[in-house]
Design a protein around this motif. Structure first.
Motif, short mmCIF file in Angstrom:
data_model
loop_
_atom_site.label_atom_id
_atom_site.label_comp_id
_atom_site.label_asym_id
_atom_site.label_seq_id
_atom_site.Cartn_x
_atom_site.Cartn_y
_atom_site.Cartn_z
N TYR A 1 70.43 52.32 73.99
CA TYR A 1 71.74 53.01 74.42
C TYR A 1 72.39 53.55 73.23
O TYR A 1 73.14 54.42 73.22
N SER B 1 75.43 65.99 69.37
CA SER B 1 75.33 67.28 69.78
C SER B 1 76.71 67.99 70.03
O SER B 1 76.98 69.08 69.45
N LEU C 1 70.96 56.82 72.08
CA LEU C 1 71.17 57.72 72.97
C LEU C 1 72.70 58.24 73.13
O LEU C 1 73.00 59.48 72.81
N LEU C 2 73.57 57.61 72.87
CA LEU C 2 75.18 57.68 72.48
C LEU C 2 75.23 58.35 71.26
O LEU C 2 75.87 59.51 71.18
N VAL D 1 72.95 73.86 76.03
CA VAL D 1 73.21 72.90 77.11
C VAL D 1 72.26 73.07 78.18
O VAL D 1 71.81 72.00 78.42
N THR E 1 73.03 60.55 69.59
CA THR E 1 72.71 61.83 69.71
C THR E 1 73.55 62.75 70.81
O THR E 1 73.72 63.79 70.32
N PHE E 2 73.95 62.00 71.67
CA PHE E 2 74.78 62.57 72.54
C PHE E 2 76.09 63.05 71.73
O PHE E 2 76.48 64.20 71.98
N GLY E 3 76.74 62.27 71.20
CA GLY E 3 77.90 62.51 70.27
C GLY E 3 77.54 63.49 69.35
O GLY E 3 78.36 64.58 68.92
N ASN F 1 66.67 62.02 72.88
CA ASN F 1 67.35 62.73 71.87
C ASN F 1 68.10 63.87 72.70
O ASN F 1 67.86 65.04 73.06
N PHE F 2 69.51 63.55 72.94
CA PHE F 2 70.36 64.35 73.51
C PHE F 2 70.96 65.62 72.67
O PHE F 2 71.49 66.39 73.15
N ALA F 3 70.51 65.68 71.36
CA ALA F 3 70.69 66.41 70.61
C ALA F 3 70.03 67.53 70.22
O ALA F 3 70.11 68.34 69.57
#
Length: 288
Positions: A94, A104, A97-98, A221, A100-102, A38-40
């Motif tokens: 992936y 964020s 992942l992409l 961040v 949650t990255f977007g 979870n990159f968010a």
């Protein structure tokens, strides 16, 4: 440089480390059951701080914000899981992942659109605005309160996972989700609950740390990076590894900031590299 100053800095590092622990435990729960990186998570941490600004602005009471913010942010996480992440379970890791990255970036830009690019003022409650004096060491009351709430949360979450039927299901699902489904468990509901709980922990960390670290759109961040470092150092999937890793990183960062400020972040990442070289599974991670 005095012993009192070093003790105060160590205690500050412990409290900061407990904030990393809350975030790392959320990341660990979500990845352990859902296999979603979870990159968010940092954006939800930021959302917790801004939600606290709004709630306290309306109620003029920090304590209402402390209780309400994790619930509101957790519900937001539940909505994200049901609408965005759930359709991706059958696809590659992936993809989530992409996503949650977007997500964020979207969340940060929306906050900037609503609140502006500058930070928002947010103060500790008046009852916790002064300091404690114990044995010649003075320490801010609010930081002591932060540490207490974080410790209670860590223990309560562990008891929930160990002593409740849902906690047993979550732990079983991290080991063998196929078998859990075969036993008739509503696994989609379990994953939704886990994601909401993990996001609620990020929201709690945001409201707790807001008076100390400040409130701004980019606040998630760096702390997200430190949360991932905590997971790596402690051991992916290890509950107490996340706790130990967070405390270690907090103390190392705090002491290095006092002694060699320009090397504080270098020290943290160097420690992570050393752990990966000597014990790739992390300090308390399971080895194969």
């Amino acid at each position: 440089m005095t012993a009192t100053l070093i003790i105060t800095q160590v205690l500050t590092g412990v409290v900061g480390g407990l904030v990393y622990v809350l975030l790392a435990l959320g990341l660990t729960l979500i990845f352990g059951l859902m296999r979603v990186v979870n990159f968010a998570h940092g954006a939800f941490y930021m959302l917790g701080a801004y939600t606290a600004v709004v709630v306290v602005g309306f109620t003029h009471t920090f304590w209402v914000g402390l209780i309400l913010v994790p619930v509101v942010v957790g519900v937001a996480g539940l909505a994200v899981e049901r609408s965005l992440i759930r359709p991706l379970y059958a696809r590659s890791d992936y993809d989530s992942l992409l996503l949650t990255f977007g997500l964020s970036f979207v969340m940060v830009e929306l906050v900037k659109l609503v609140f502006g690019k500058l930070g928002q003022p947010f103060s500790a409650p008046p009852a916790l605005a002064d300091t404690l004096a114990v044995g010649g060491v003075t320490f801010p009351k609010y930081l002591a309160f932060m540490g207490f709430v974080a410790i209670v949360t860590v223990v309560a979450l562990w008891l929930f996972l160990q002593r409740t039927d849902l906690g047993l299901t979550i732990r079983a699902g991290t080991q063998d989700s196929i078998m859990v489904r075969a036993l008739g468990v509503n696994f989609d509901r379990t994953r939704a609950i886990v994601f909401a709980v993990g996001i609620a922990l990020a929201g709690l960390a945001g409201v707790l740390n807001a008076p100390f670290a400040g409130v701004n759109p980019d606040m998630g961040v760096q702390i997200l990076i430190f949360a991932f470092v905590t997971v790596v150092v402690g051991g992916l999937g290890s509950y107490w590894g996340a706790v130990g890793g967070g405390l270690l990183i907090g103390v190392v960062y705090s002491l290095t900031s006092l002694l060699f400020p320009q090397l504080a972040q270098v020290a943290v990442f160097s420690m992570m590299a050393l752990v990966l070289l000597l014990r790739p599974a992390g300090l308390l991670g399971a080895t194969t």
